[in-house]
Design an enzyme around this catalytic site. Structure first.
Site, PDB file in Angstrom:
ATOM      1  N   THR A   1       0.893  -1.271   0.112  1.00 33.74           N
ATOM      2  CA  THR A   1       0.006   0.075  -0.107  1.00 33.74           C
ATOM      3  C   THR A   1       0.899   1.362   0.109  1.00 33.74           C
ATOM      4  O   THR A   1       2.246   1.053  -0.057  1.00 33.74           O
ATOM      5  CB  THR A   1      -0.997   0.062   1.282  1.00 33.74           C
ATOM      6  OG1 THR A   1      -1.972   1.066   1.096  1.00 33.74           O
ATOM      7  CG2 THR A   1      -0.118   0.161   2.548  1.00 33.74           C
TER       8      THR A   1
ATOM      9  N   LYS B   1       3.615   1.507  -3.568  1.00 32.76           N
ATOM     10  CA  LYS B   1       3.267   0.725  -4.905  1.00 32.76           C
ATOM     11  C   LYS B   1       3.940   0.738  -6.142  1.00 32.76           C
ATOM     12  O   LYS B   1       3.921  -0.252  -6.830  1.00 32.76           O
ATOM     13  CB  LYS B   1       1.675   1.120  -5.144  1.00 32.76           C
ATOM     14  CG  LYS B   1       0.537   0.573  -4.005  1.00 32.76           C
ATOM     15  CD  LYS B   1      -0.633   0.943  -4.672  1.00 32.76           C
ATOM     16  CE  LYS B   1      -1.744   0.565  -3.636  1.00 32.76           C
ATOM     17  NZ  LYS B   1      -3.268   0.518  -4.537  1.00 32.76           N
TER      18      LYS B   1
ATOM     19  N   ASN C   1       0.184  -4.015  -6.010  1.00 37.24           N
ATOM     20  CA  ASN C   1      -0.231  -4.083  -4.702  1.00 37.24           C
ATOM     21  C   ASN C   1      -0.134  -5.619  -4.213  1.00 37.24           C
ATOM     22  O   ASN C   1      -0.666  -5.935  -3.063  1.00 37.24           O
ATOM     23  CB  ASN C   1      -1.764  -3.562  -4.916  1.00 37.24           C
ATOM     24  CG  ASN C   1      -2.718  -4.439  -5.494  1.00 37.24           C
ATOM     25  OD1 ASN C   1      -2.191  -5.118  -6.305  1.00 37.24           O
ATOM     26  ND2 ASN C   1      -3.785  -4.246  -5.057  1.00 37.24           N
TER      27      ASN C   1
ATOM     28  N   GLY D   1      -4.694   9.453  -9.393  1.00 36.85           N
ATOM     29  CA  GLY D   1      -3.558   8.699  -8.368  1.00 36.85           C
ATOM     30  C   GLY D   1      -3.607   7.192  -9.087  1.00 36.85           C
ATOM     31  O   GLY D   1      -4.070   6.850 -10.090  1.00 36.85           O
TER      32      GLY D   1
ATOM     33  N   TYR E   1     -16.372   3.492  -0.393  1.00 32.42           N
ATOM     34  CA  TYR E   1     -17.351   2.492   0.488  1.00 32.42           C
ATOM     35  C   TYR E   1     -17.680   3.176   1.550  1.00 32.42           C
ATOM     36  O   TYR E   1     -18.560   2.359   2.324  1.00 32.42           O
ATOM     37  CB  TYR E   1     -16.860   1.411  -0.024  1.00 32.42           C
ATOM     38  CG  TYR E   1     -15.371   0.851   0.792  1.00 32.42           C
ATOM     39  CD1 TYR E   1     -15.464   0.870   2.126  1.00 32.42           C
ATOM     40  CD2 TYR E   1     -14.677   0.791   0.202  1.00 32.42           C
ATOM     41  CE1 TYR E   1     -14.440   0.609   2.627  1.00 32.42           C
ATOM     42  CE2 TYR E   1     -13.260   0.980   0.445  1.00 32.42           C
ATOM     43  CZ  TYR E   1     -13.077   0.564   1.893  1.00 32.42           C
ATOM     44  OH  TYR E   1     -11.855   0.275   2.372  1.00 32.42           O
TER      45      TYR E   1
ATOM     46  N   GLY F   1     -17.434   1.011  -3.964  1.00 32.51           N
ATOM     47  CA  GLY F   1     -16.104   0.334  -4.305  1.00 32.51           C
ATOM     48  C   GLY F   1     -15.810  -1.071  -3.300  1.00 32.51           C
ATOM     49  O   GLY F   1     -14.809  -1.762  -3.275  1.00 32.51           O
TER      50      GLY F   1
END
Length: 246
Positions: free
Chosen positions: A60, A64, A85, A129, A208, A229
């Site tokens: 993370t 990455k 990831n 991103g 989410y 998500g």
């Protein structure tokens, strides 16, 4: 006992450690999942060498992209995105091989594919991103043309002021890859002409929390199909486990 883990810095909250340890317990798998909070990416070498039972890692922020130079191999999706990831650790006697993957692509593709119809030929990707690059790759794999939307003018990208009602008639898929609307700032949403959204539109939010963002609510009010998500997050977790097991 087999070991898996997450590298990043800082690691305040982690979906992975809860998800995998619950999975191991409920399915009777003799394994554990731990967080490796490393202040510099170079510490990955120590993590690999000091944990001989380590078979896989999630990666993370902020590593990455930095992790790639430490890997022996990178799969084509991860290479195209420039971000990894999931790392598979293969140990053969005294040799260690590290292979990088990007399961965000897999999770996003599997999650959005059932919602796509003949209307969905072009997509707007809000944000630039790492997650937006995975979304771009997923849409490419599905044959959907896409363009990034950013706050400042950049070559071959749109800005929010470029998003007119007329443009939305052409781009029927909108994917929010920004943190705009995430808890606790639930009363904000990306700056779009929502009055031009129709039942033929699909609004997908990588967020989410909350379950239904303001971005999604505004889409629902116009009859659009909306999705958050969470399933993508779960599906990328499943995909990571399958990679480690194969």
């Amino acid at each position: 006992m087999d070991k898996y883990g997450l590298i990043g810095y800082p690691l305040k909250h982690s979906f992975s450690i809860v998800y995998f340890n619950e999975k191991f317990q409920s399915e009777g798998i003799d394994a554990e999942y731990v967080n490796f909070e490393i202040p510099v990416i170079d510490d990955i070498v120590k993590v690999i060498n000091e944990n001989p039972n380590l078979h896989g890692l999630n990666v993370t922020i902020p590593y990455k992209e930095q992790i790639i130079s430490y890997l022996d191999e990178v799969d084509k999706d991860a290479a195209a995105i420039g971000a990894v990831n999931v790392v598979k650790v293969i140990r053969n006697k005294n040799k260690i091989k590290l292979i990088g993957y990007n399961t965000d692509v897999i999770g996003f593709t599997q999650s959005i594919q059932p919602l796509l119809t003949e209307y969905h030929k072009k997509a707007l990707i809000l944000g630039t991103g790492g997650s937006s690059k995975a979304v771009k790759r997923g849409l490419d794999n599905l044959g959907i043309g896409s363009v990034f939307v950013t706050r400042t003018e950049r070559p071959s990208m749109l800005t929010y002021k470029d998003i007119t009602p007329e443009l939305l008639q052409e781009y029927k898929v909108i994917v929010n890859c920004t943190p705009v609307g995430m808890y606790p700032n639930v009363d904000v949403c990306p700056d779009l002409p929502y009055e031009a959204v129709t039942p033929n539109h699909l609004l997908y939010d990588l967020l989410y929390n909350p379950n239904t963002t303001l971005f999604m609510k505004k889409g629902e009010e116009k009859g659009a199909v909306v999705k958050n998500g969470l399933e993508m997050l779960l599906l990328q977790g499943f995909a990571g486990w399958e990679i480690w097991q194969k």
